[in-house]
Write an enzyme that holds these catalytic residues in place. Sequence first.
Site, PDB file in Angstrom:
ATOM      1  N   HIS A   9       0.802  -1.232   0.000  1.00  0.00           N
ATOM      2  CA  HIS A   9       0.000   0.000   0.000  1.00  0.00           C
ATOM      3  C   HIS A   9       0.836   1.283   0.000  1.00  0.00           C
ATOM      4  O   HIS A   9       0.280   2.376  -0.134  1.00  0.00           O
ATOM      5  CB  HIS A   9      -1.032   0.001   1.137  1.00  0.00           C
ATOM      6  CG  HIS A   9      -0.533   0.298   2.506  1.00  0.00           C
ATOM      7  ND1 HIS A   9      -0.624   1.546   3.057  1.00  0.00           N
ATOM      8  CD2 HIS A   9       0.043  -0.480   3.436  1.00  0.00           C
ATOM      9  CE1 HIS A   9      -0.123   1.506   4.284  1.00  0.00           C
ATOM     10  NE2 HIS A   9       0.289   0.285   4.535  1.00  0.00           N
ATOM     11  N   CYS A  65       1.602   7.583  11.823  1.00  0.00           N
ATOM     12  CA  CYS A  65       1.327   6.404  12.641  1.00  0.00           C
ATOM     13  C   CYS A  65       1.232   6.750  14.117  1.00  0.00           C
ATOM     14  O   CYS A  65       0.729   5.973  14.906  1.00  0.00           O
ATOM     15  CB  CYS A  65       2.401   5.352  12.426  1.00  0.00           C
ATOM     16  SG  CYS A  65       2.525   4.873  10.720  1.00  0.00           S
TER      17      CYS A  65
HETATM   18  C1  LIG Z   1       3.993   2.140   6.443  1.00  0.00           C
HETATM   19  C2  LIG Z   1       5.267   1.632   7.023  1.00  0.00           C
HETATM   20  C3  LIG Z   1       5.304   0.444   7.751  1.00  0.00           C
HETATM   21  C4  LIG Z   1       4.052  -0.351   8.064  1.00  0.00           C
HETATM   22  O1  LIG Z   1       3.586  -1.001   6.921  1.00  0.00           O
HETATM   23  P1  LIG Z   1       2.214  -1.801   6.938  1.00  0.00           P
HETATM   24  O2  LIG Z   1       2.226  -2.558   5.659  1.00  0.00           O
HETATM   25  O3  LIG Z   1       1.156  -0.763   6.987  1.00  0.00           O
HETATM   26  O4  LIG Z   1       2.223  -2.701   8.134  1.00  0.00           O
HETATM   27  C5  LIG Z   1       6.516   0.021   8.228  1.00  0.00           C
HETATM   28  N1  LIG Z   1       7.648   0.700   7.995  1.00  0.00           N
HETATM   29  C6  LIG Z   1       7.663   1.844   7.279  1.00  0.00           C
HETATM   30  C7  LIG Z   1       8.956   2.564   7.042  1.00  0.00           C
HETATM   31  C8  LIG Z   1       6.468   2.352   6.779  1.00  0.00           C
HETATM   32  O5  LIG Z   1       6.488   3.491   6.074  1.00  0.00           O
END
Ligand SMILES: *Cc1c(COP(=O)(O)O)cnc(C)c1O
Length: 396
Positions: A204, A329
């Site tokens: 995503h 986040c």
């Molecule tokens: C978005 C992100 C995640 C988490 O990814 P998910 O697929 O949403 O669990 C982890 N590390 C970084 C650097 C991110 O940008």
Amino acid sequence: MVTPPIYLDNHATTRVDPRVVEAMLPYFSTTYGNPASVSHRFGWDAAAAVDRAREQVATLIGAESKEVVFTSGATEANNLAIKGALAHLKRKGNHLVTAATEHRAVLDPMKRLAREGWDLTVVACDEHGMVSAEAVEAALTDRTILVSVMAANNEVGTLNPISAIGQLCHARGVLFHTDATQAVGKVPLDVRQDAIDLLSLSAHKLYGPKGIGALYVRRRDPLVRLTPLLDGGGHERGLRSGTIAVPLVVGLGEAADLARRERPEESARLRGLRERLHAGLAARVEAIVLNGHPTLRLPGNLNLSFAYVDGEALMMAMRDVAVSSGSACTSANPEPSHVLTAMGRDEDMARASLRFGLGRFTTAEEIDYAVDAVADAVARLRTHSAAWTTRDRVEI
Ligand SMILES: *Cc1c(COP(=O)(O)O)cnc(C)c1O
């Protein structure tokens, strides 16, 4: 023409590319078999689609398809990499190394392990948010078994020298994991050249669907052995049990393939738009400070602090431009960004930051609209700010 709201939060998530949606659709309604069903056509067709997607993901990062394990996303991939590696390494040592600028999906598992008794060193970054190979080297001991340093930071966009860190780890016989969620498909990356043993990615952040990602697990020089987090049907070579989400996997594969083919052109275009945004704001707004590395950064990232302005208030003052202040986040959390504070920004300047995340669907017209919206909002907030009107001009 611009139709607000405008999305400039592509580090939080991205719109699914219409070509990815198109590729996924048959796997909901026509080719809906379970790839683990080995006795009929429905299963075979689903398995063939999964094989193809695995190859597409592997090709993007320079891996072999057997080295790709599908997970629910990067959070799970990070957890599997870090927690899964330990059982096979604990005879060699008990020391883990990570960096202060990591995403919570690396920092939190590391902190849990530290509470459980593992030794943890969190390496500092420089003022640009970069983690140097020298700083990692200084943290290594004879007991170090795993190093985890992200490829690109999700807040300030800084690219870390992961190839140098990977070579260093290999020379010392230490496993190297990188959370490359923001870097994959955005900057050149190759697990062999960069000496990466474990790499996490997520669809995503790459114009693919939510709920799917992958962990690259090296199979030679050295073969990396992991203990699974989930036990069940033994899917994904036993590393990740659970029926494979075929439509999502197909979406990740297509997203990876598009990124591989379009990255050079797309990066150049995004860099141009990012410079347009930065220059536009610099021309209209006084006292802005760039956060992150001036050149070694993600092409679609711009992170700025607007002195004497609260980032949260600024976002509220321009509701039709979607950006993020601090880390998306942790935005439920009033603490200033741990990345900006690790870079040495004081609390006020950390709180005064906005993250602009440009993406595949961002247009020049949207950038111009955003420049106006941000400049107007900053001007309005500063007019009402006693601190701004009475500021010591020499300070900035
Ligand atoms: C978005 C992100 C995640 C988490 O990814 P998910 O697929 O949403 O669990 C982890 N590390 C970084 C650097 C991110 O940008």
